[in-house]
Scaffold this motif. Structure first.
Motif, PDB file in Angstrom:
ATOM      1  N   LYS A 177      17.947  94.686  18.442  1.00 28.60           N
ATOM      2  CA  LYS A 177      17.873  93.664  17.454  1.00 28.60           C
ATOM      3  C   LYS A 177      19.317  93.263  16.693  1.00 28.60           C
ATOM      4  O   LYS A 177      19.350  92.021  16.221  1.00 28.60           O
ATOM      5  N   TYR A 178      20.084  94.053  16.870  1.00 26.73           N
ATOM      6  CA  TYR A 178      21.610  94.073  16.106  1.00 26.73           C
ATOM      7  C   TYR A 178      22.539  94.170  17.030  1.00 26.73           C
ATOM      8  O   TYR A 178      23.708  94.679  16.678  1.00 26.73           O
ATOM      9  N   LYS A 179      22.471  93.878  18.413  1.00 25.55           N
ATOM     10  CA  LYS A 179      23.439  93.805  19.445  1.00 25.55           C
ATOM     11  C   LYS A 179      24.847  93.029  19.100  1.00 25.55           C
ATOM     12  O   LYS A 179      25.538  93.234  19.393  1.00 25.55           O
ATOM     13  N   TYR A 180      24.566  91.760  18.402  1.00 27.61           N
ATOM     14  CA  TYR A 180      25.561  90.982  18.171  1.00 27.61           C
ATOM     15  C   TYR A 180      26.708  91.635  17.135  1.00 27.61           C
ATOM     16  O   TYR A 180      27.799  91.661  17.493  1.00 27.61           O
ATOM     17  N   HIS A 181      26.087  92.300  16.150  1.00 29.13           N
ATOM     18  CA  HIS A 181      26.682  92.741  15.256  1.00 29.13           C
ATOM     19  C   HIS A 181      27.468  94.008  15.759  1.00 29.13           C
ATOM     20  O   HIS A 181      28.395  94.548  15.268  1.00 29.13           O
ATOM     21  N   ILE A 182      26.584  94.653  16.521  1.00 26.27           N
ATOM     22  CA  ILE A 182      27.162  95.989  17.189  1.00 26.27           C
ATOM     23  C   ILE A 182      28.402  95.621  18.011  1.00 26.27           C
ATOM     24  O   ILE A 182      29.456  96.333  18.079  1.00 26.27           O
ATOM     25  N   PHE A 183      28.453  94.282  18.645  1.00 23.69           N
ATOM     26  CA  PHE A 183      29.280  93.884  19.652  1.00 23.69           C
ATOM     27  C   PHE A 183      30.771  93.796  18.580  1.00 23.69           C
ATOM     28  O   PHE A 183      31.876  94.217  19.127  1.00 23.69           O
ATOM     29  N   ILE A 184      30.466  93.202  17.474  1.00 28.33           N
ATOM     30  CA  ILE A 184      31.469  93.109  16.321  1.00 28.33           C
ATOM     31  C   ILE A 184      32.195  94.461  16.185  1.00 28.33           C
ATOM     32  O   ILE A 184      33.527  94.519  16.192  1.00 28.33           O
ATOM     33  N   LEU A 185      31.519  95.128  15.944  1.00 27.95           N
ATOM     34  CA  LEU A 185      31.833  96.732  15.562  1.00 27.95           C
ATOM     35  C   LEU A 185      32.845  97.304  16.826  1.00 27.95           C
ATOM     36  O   LEU A 185      33.815  97.872  16.515  1.00 27.95           O
ATOM     37  N   ILE A 186      32.336  96.812  18.102  1.00 29.70           N
ATOM     38  CA  ILE A 186      33.061  97.424  19.145  1.00 29.70           C
ATOM     39  C   ILE A 186      34.240  96.599  19.215  1.00 29.70           C
ATOM     40  O   ILE A 186      35.393  97.246  19.732  1.00 29.70           O
TER      41      ILE A 186
END
Length: 406
Positions: A184-193
């Motif tokens: 669900k939050y893969k795009y936001h997790i990518f920002i964190l990475i």
């Protein structure tokens, strides 16, 4: 203020000198990228770069924030109240990152609430590129969105259950749903990475002027925030007064309450004694109100430690509210944690740093209409005084001309 550094950077970009970077700047260049086309347009209409930059910050970003928050809060008066919050209102008139930062974060939050995850992530990335510490609030809004969607699983009928029990239930729920969260939050997790990669390559959070913006453990920041939080806690003033009376009465009558207060007081005293950081700017920059608050009050041990009795009482009152208002336990615990993380590593005492935490506390606020009207009146009066002092009260200093700034 750093406005002159931001203006210098903006002017170099307008001159197509995109390789230049002002060494005094600490935040990424999103402010200049977003403003670039508007400033070019306003320049063709005859406005100077300074006026064009300030017009955008004064009118465009606050207007967007107000419209977005009106929808998020589902209350126009509450959105107006935050828009004129004294901790941020003054900075709308300067070319600075705070107003844009709040605008982008508000957009990201509203889009996430509306389930536009990808578009929300774009504004989240822009928000982090306007102010790095917004990465914490991007994580927060994702966790909050997850909590909102799973609220039914986190309601327990037994009022005796401790806060630790609630936290444990939350952690277990998250761990059992890792795949769904990532999907669900893969795009936001990518920002964190990406942000973690930035920290590694940059060697820290800030881009420039690292000597004056080192991360330090400044736990006393949360003590300074507590009185502000007490005023803006998510219930109306009359109810807050009732909780205050209830807490004081219990403190006077209960031995356990006295012992709890004593323990909290000792912790507050320890935090103030060992983790108060005195930044050189606080001692030298007499343009800011904090300079005078420090010099007249906080620099004196009697007041600095005496205020701990008030800090401890506020913690007792807020804890009492948490115990009674079980329906908001998770949300408020989460907000407390992220507020703590956003403040305690900052060396400077800056009221504007309280604005984003207050934004999310306002989201939870349940003010009566009459209370909102009173606060709007009070905030308007405070802002008028701050702007008047800035415009009319001048004094001599090391700079060509000095004015008092919030």
């Amino acid at each position: 203020m750093d406005e002159e550094f931001h203006l210098d950077q903006m002017q170099h970009y307008l001159d197509s000198d995109f390789a230049y970077w002002n060494p005094k700047l600490t935040t990424p260049p999103m402010l200049y990228f977003l403003n670039y086309p508007f400033i070019v347009l306003l320049s063709k209409l005859g406005f100077s770069t300074l006026i064009a930059c300030r017009i955008i910050n004064t009118f465009i970003y606050p207007s967007i924030t107000f419209l977005v928050l009106s929808k998020s809060f589902q209350n126009t008066q509450k959105a107006l109240l935050f828009s004129i919050l004294p901790t941020i209102y003054f900075y709308n008139f300067l070319f600075y990152t705070d107003t844009l930062s709040i605008t982008l974060l508000s957009l990201s939050f509203q889009l996430l609430q509306s389930k536009y995850y990808f578009i929300s992530s774009i504004f989240s990335l822009c928000s982090v590129m306007s102010r790095q510490t917004n990465i914490l609030w991007i994580i927060y809004i994702c966790i909050k969105d997850y909590l909102d969607q799973n609220q039914a699983k986190l309601q327990f009928k037994d009022p005796r259950l401790s806060i630790l029990f609630h936290v444990n239930a939350l952690l277990n729920m998250i761990l059992s749903d890792i795949k769904g969260i990532v999907r669900k939050y893969k795009y936001h997790i990518f920002i964190l990475i990406l942000f973690i990669g930035f920290l590694y390559t940059n060697g820290g959070v800030v881009l420039g002027d690292k000597d004056n913006h080192k991360l330090v453990f400044h736990a006393a920041q949360i003590m300074y925030f507590l009185p502000v939080l007490f005023i803006y806690f998510p219930i109306n003033w009359n109810t807050l007064l009732q909780y205050t009376q209830l807490s004081i009465k219990r403190l006077l009558l209960s031995r356990n309450a006295k012992f709890t207060y004593l323990v909290i007081l000792i912790i507050c005293l320890e935090i103030v004694h060992d983790w108060t950081y005195i930044h050189p700017f606080i001692l030298s920059d007499n343009r800011h109100y904090v300079f005078y608050i420090w010099r007249k009050i906080l620099s004196k041990e009697f007041y600095r430690y005496g205020l701990c009795f008030i800090y401890a009482l506020i913690i007792v009152i807020l804890s009492r509210i948490l115990i009674i208002r079980k329906e908001q336990t998770f949300q408020l615990i989460l907000l407390f944690i992220f507020t703590l993380l956003s403040l305690i590593f900052s060396p400077l005492i800056e009221p504007r740093y309280f604005s984003i935490p207050l934004l999310f506390f306002y989201y939870h606020c349940q003010f009566a209409e009459q209370t909102l009207k009173k606060q709007i009146t009070v905030f308007t009066l405070i802002n008028c005084i701050i702007v008047y002092v800035f415009c009319e009260v001048k004094f001599s200093c090391d700079f060509p001309q000095c004015r008092f700034m919030f």
